[in-house]
Design a protein around this motif. Structure first.
Motif, PDB file in Angstrom:
ATOM      1  N   THR A 156     -63.095 -18.895  -7.969  1.00 12.81           N
ATOM      2  CA  THR A 156     -62.981 -20.180  -7.291  1.00 12.81           C
ATOM      3  C   THR A 156     -63.090 -21.358  -8.264  1.00 12.81           C
ATOM      4  N   TYR A 157     -63.861 -21.198  -9.344  1.00 19.64           N
ATOM      5  CA  TYR A 157     -63.963 -22.287 -10.324  1.00 19.64           C
ATOM      6  C   TYR A 157     -62.589 -22.602 -10.894  1.00 19.64           C
ATOM      7  N   GLU A 159     -59.628 -21.800  -9.661  1.00 15.97           N
ATOM      8  CA  GLU A 159     -58.718 -22.330  -8.636  1.00 15.97           C
ATOM      9  C   GLU A 159     -59.020 -23.786  -8.332  1.00 15.97           C
ATOM     10  N   GLY A 160     -60.314 -24.089  -8.196  1.00 17.84           N
ATOM     11  CA  GLY A 160     -60.700 -25.452  -7.882  1.00 17.84           C
ATOM     12  C   GLY A 160     -60.207 -26.417  -8.936  1.00 17.84           C
ATOM     13  N   SER A 161     -60.368 -26.034 -10.181  1.00 18.22           N
ATOM     14  CA  SER A 161     -59.959 -26.900 -11.265  1.00 18.22           C
ATOM     15  C   SER A 161     -58.443 -27.053 -11.314  1.00 18.22           C
ATOM     16  N   ILE A 162     -57.721 -25.948 -11.112  1.00 11.80           N
ATOM     17  CA  ILE A 162     -56.262 -26.015 -11.167  1.00 11.80           C
ATOM     18  C   ILE A 162     -55.713 -26.794  -9.986  1.00 11.80           C
ATOM     19  N   ALA A 163     -56.361 -26.645  -8.817  1.00 12.54           N
ATOM     20  CA  ALA A 163     -55.921 -27.406  -7.646  1.00 12.54           C
ATOM     21  C   ALA A 163     -56.124 -28.901  -7.855  1.00 12.54           C
ATOM     22  N   LEU A 164     -57.013 -29.269  -8.764  1.00  9.83           N
ATOM     23  CA  LEU A 164     -57.224 -30.684  -9.062  1.00  9.83           C
ATOM     24  C   LEU A 164     -56.210 -31.206 -10.064  1.00  9.83           C
ATOM     25  N   GLY A 165     -55.251 -30.369 -10.426  1.00  6.84           N
ATOM     26  CA  GLY A 165     -54.218 -30.834 -11.326  1.00  6.84           C
ATOM     27  C   GLY A 165     -54.580 -30.692 -12.792  1.00  6.84           C
ATOM     28  N   ALA A 166     -55.579 -29.861 -13.094  1.00  9.75           N
ATOM     29  CA  ALA A 166     -55.881 -29.596 -14.490  1.00  9.75           C
ATOM     30  C   ALA A 166     -54.916 -28.531 -15.007  1.00  9.75           C
ATOM     31  N   THR A 167     -54.520 -28.646 -16.268  1.00  9.56           N
ATOM     32  CA  THR A 167     -53.668 -27.607 -16.837  1.00  9.56           C
ATOM     33  C   THR A 167     -54.533 -26.391 -17.155  1.00  9.56           C
ATOM     34  N   ARG A 168     -53.880 -25.310 -17.490  1.00  6.66           N
ATOM     35  CA  ARG A 168     -54.642 -24.093 -17.786  1.00  6.66           C
ATOM     36  C   ARG A 168     -55.576 -24.287 -18.966  1.00  6.66           C
ATOM     37  N   MET A 174     -62.709 -27.070 -20.091  1.00  2.06           N
ATOM     38  CA  MET A 174     -63.694 -27.871 -19.367  1.00  2.06           C
ATOM     39  C   MET A 174     -64.484 -27.054 -18.345  1.00  2.06           C
ATOM     40  N   VAL A 175     -63.905 -25.978 -17.837  1.00  2.00           N
ATOM     41  CA  VAL A 175     -64.575 -25.250 -16.764  1.00  2.00           C
ATOM     42  C   VAL A 175     -64.987 -23.840 -17.187  1.00  2.00           C
ATOM     43  N   PRO A 178     -67.730 -23.744 -20.359  1.00  2.00           N
ATOM     44  CA  PRO A 178     -69.111 -24.063 -19.981  1.00  2.00           C
ATOM     45  C   PRO A 178     -69.710 -23.013 -19.045  1.00  2.00           C
TER      46      PRO A 178
ATOM     47  N   PHE B  92     -61.244 -26.577  -0.345  1.00  2.00           N
ATOM     48  CA  PHE B  92     -61.296 -25.154   0.010  1.00  2.00           C
ATOM     49  C   PHE B  92     -62.340 -24.866   1.091  1.00  2.00           C
ATOM     50  N   ILE B  96     -66.601 -25.739  -3.669  1.00  2.00           N
ATOM     51  CA  ILE B  96     -66.794 -25.210  -5.020  1.00  2.00           C
ATOM     52  C   ILE B  96     -66.933 -26.346  -6.009  1.00  2.00           C
ATOM     53  N   ARG B 100     -71.323 -28.882 -12.923  1.00  2.00           N
ATOM     54  CA  ARG B 100     -71.551 -30.099 -13.699  1.00  2.00           C
ATOM     55  C   ARG B 100     -72.270 -31.123 -12.833  1.00  2.00           C
TER      56      ARG B 100
END
Lengths: 269, 252
Positions: A156-157, A159-168, A174-175, A178, B92, B96, B100
């Motif tokens: 989910t981390y 997916e959440g990040s990619i759904a926010l428009g972050a590139t791979r 960033m995700v 860490p 979602f 999630i 941070r």
């Protein structure tokens, strides 16, 4: 019973090494051992500083080479390649750990040493050669544990990040990093433990002069090599001084292992 | 009637051999709250994830037919997936937050999009948190970990995180399935307030929620759309027997 016997073996080894090594350390003073510059056992001069610095330089060099390579490899395998490729490559990488260290040393002597001598100068047997060989030797540890900890990050981390428009790549940096930090640090420390304890391959490529190296191309002797090289003919106080070398090595490795345990235990950020 | 901003024509979706969406035809209009209801496995989440191409992450995912967002075929060549995902913000089922701080969670997407400068980020974060009614609750602890918030607060944080991207759409995938009634009410209230600025697509397995907030509702069953209509119509006089059975709780 069996578990206990493992513990008691550790205990016996500890008592033995300290028992053999301590008297001579006490006799000449810890300071002389830790900071003495001259290692002339026949003249009763037991300065271990060149070897301590040698061990640290070679280990540090191994990390400088092994960590970026290992992490890059782990990231590519987890984030940018298919599961099938990963399933195929990971066991092969782990197989690298099974190659005897003599073989690594041999490859170093045959290929790396002449290369360094011809292209960079110096005798070839050097800090650089040892670092490269050790760097390769710790790769499987770093790659395999880093892959495990990157895979353990909840889906989910990502997916959440990619759904926010972050590139791979942004997601990885960033995700994923860490979140997998403790596992990655543990892998580095375990790799470091392996590098500092490695003996055979280092003896073969390091040159083993008991002086502080002035450059990366100078020969170097590590704590482990010091013991392995001289124990065969050492007697009396000299022999005890080698055990004292073991004591110092033992303490360094214990410190590293404790750090590794502490970082991998606090999983939650 | 306002213009259609999402248009699906004969849209089909497959995971490997398995077809998950069959001939979807529908239109979603600007600034409406569009509800999608249906039992588990009916394809409602898959449809949502097709819209921001999140299904692409699953190997073996492929599509046929057309799916347009603002007139642009999003599976056509020349679509920037990253930009698409910024335009269609998604919340979602389980909140999630990233591991941070609260501030960094909201600022994350904006930072990725290249927003720089502490002052601008501060303003953006505060603004987004105000819109989700979270500002008063967290303004004095923006630097503490987002994982310490309650479930309802986390979900509103995820909503705020989307708003910071200044999207055109907000897509929610069963956003209140894990929340208590009061947190659910707060989310629904927030959605109604956001309606003037955004087009909202709400997938829910709680049919009453669709009845409460959606302007129009689609009923999905086994990867097909059974019925799309004004919400009052769906819930008072559905034209398909299966819709009637579902909202009466006979199955699903």
């Amino acid at each position: 019973m069996i578990a206990f016997s493992a513990v008691s073996i550790l205990l016996i080894i500890t008592i033995f090494i300290f028992g053999e090594g301590m008297p001579v350390m006490v006799k000449y003073g810890l300071r002389k051992f830790l900071f003495g510059l001259d290692w002339f056992p026949l003249e009763r001069s037991y300065g271990l500083l060149p070897m301590i610095i040698g061990s640290l330089m070679v280990t540090g060099g191994a990390l400088v080479i092994g960590v970026p390579f290992g992490l890059a490899c782990a990231v590519v395998l987890t984030e940018f390649s298919s599961k099938r490729l990963r399933r195929f490559l990971k066991p092969i990488i782990e197989l690298l750990a099974g190659i005897p260290s003599v073989v690594y040393g041999f490859i170093g002597v045959v290929i790396l040493i002449p290369f360094i001598r011809d292209h960079l100068g110096g005798p070839g047997f050097s800090v650089l050669a040892s670092s490269v060989i050790l760097g390769i030797m710790i790769l499987p540890t770093i790659i395999s544990i880093s892959i495990d900890s990157l895979e353990a990050v909840p889906r989910t981390y990502r997916e959440g990040s990619i759904a926010l428009g972050a590139t791979r790549w942004q997601t990885t940096r960033m995700v994923m990093f860490p979140a997998a930090k403790s596992g990655i640090i543990a892998s580095i420390i375990l790799g470091m433990g392996r590098a500092i304890g490695e003996t055979m391959a280092v003896i073969m490529v390091a040159g083993n002069a008991a002086t502080i190296p002035r450059s990366l191309l100078d020969p170097v002797r590590t704590l482990t090599s010091n013991i392995a090289l001289e124990l065969g003919y050492a007697a009396g106080e000299h022999r005890q001084a080698l055990f004292a070398t073991g004591v110092i090595l033992f303490v360094i490795i214990m410190i590293l292992n404790t750090i590794a345990n502490m970082t991998s235990r606090k999983r939650r950020p | 009637m306002s213009e259609a901003v999402v248009r699906a024509e004969n849209f089909r979706h497959f995971f490997g051999e398995r077809q998950t969406l069959r001939r979807i035809n529908l239109e979603i209009r600007r600034n409406e709250i569009f509800g999608i209801i249906g039992p588990a496995g009916s394809g409602k989440s898959t449809f949502l994830r097709a819209l921001n191409r999140l299904n692409d992450l699953v190997p073996g995912s492929r599509t046929e037919g057309t799916l347009e967002v603002c007139g642009q075929d999003i599976y056509g060549p020349g679509t920037s997936v990253v930009e698409l995902r910024r335009r269609l913000g998604m919340v979602f089922a389980t909140p999630i937050p990233l591991p941070r701080s609260i501030f960094e969670n909201v600022a994350f997407g904006a930072r990725m999009a290249g927003v720089k400068g502490r002052a601008r980020l501060n303003e953006l974060v505060a603004d987004s948190l105000r819109k989700t009614a979270l500002w008063e609750e967290v303004m004095d602890r923006l630097d503490s970990s987002a994982l310490k918030l309650s479930g309802g607060q986390q979900q509103r944080l995820c909503l705020a995180r989307i708003l910071a991207l200044k999207p055109e759409f907000i897509m929610l995938d069963e956003p209140t399935s894990g929340l208590d009634p009061i947190s659910t009410m707060k989310i629904e209230e927030t959605l109604r307030q956001l309606q003037s600025e955004f087009t909202i697509i709400l997938v829910t397995n709680n049919t009453k929620q669709a009845a409460r907030v959606a302007d129009r509702t689609a009923f999905f069953l086994n990867g097909e759309i059974v019925e799309v209509d004004r919400t009052e119509k769906i819930f008072s006089a559905p034209s398909d027997q299966r819709t009637n059975d579902y909202i009466l709780g006979k199955f699903g």
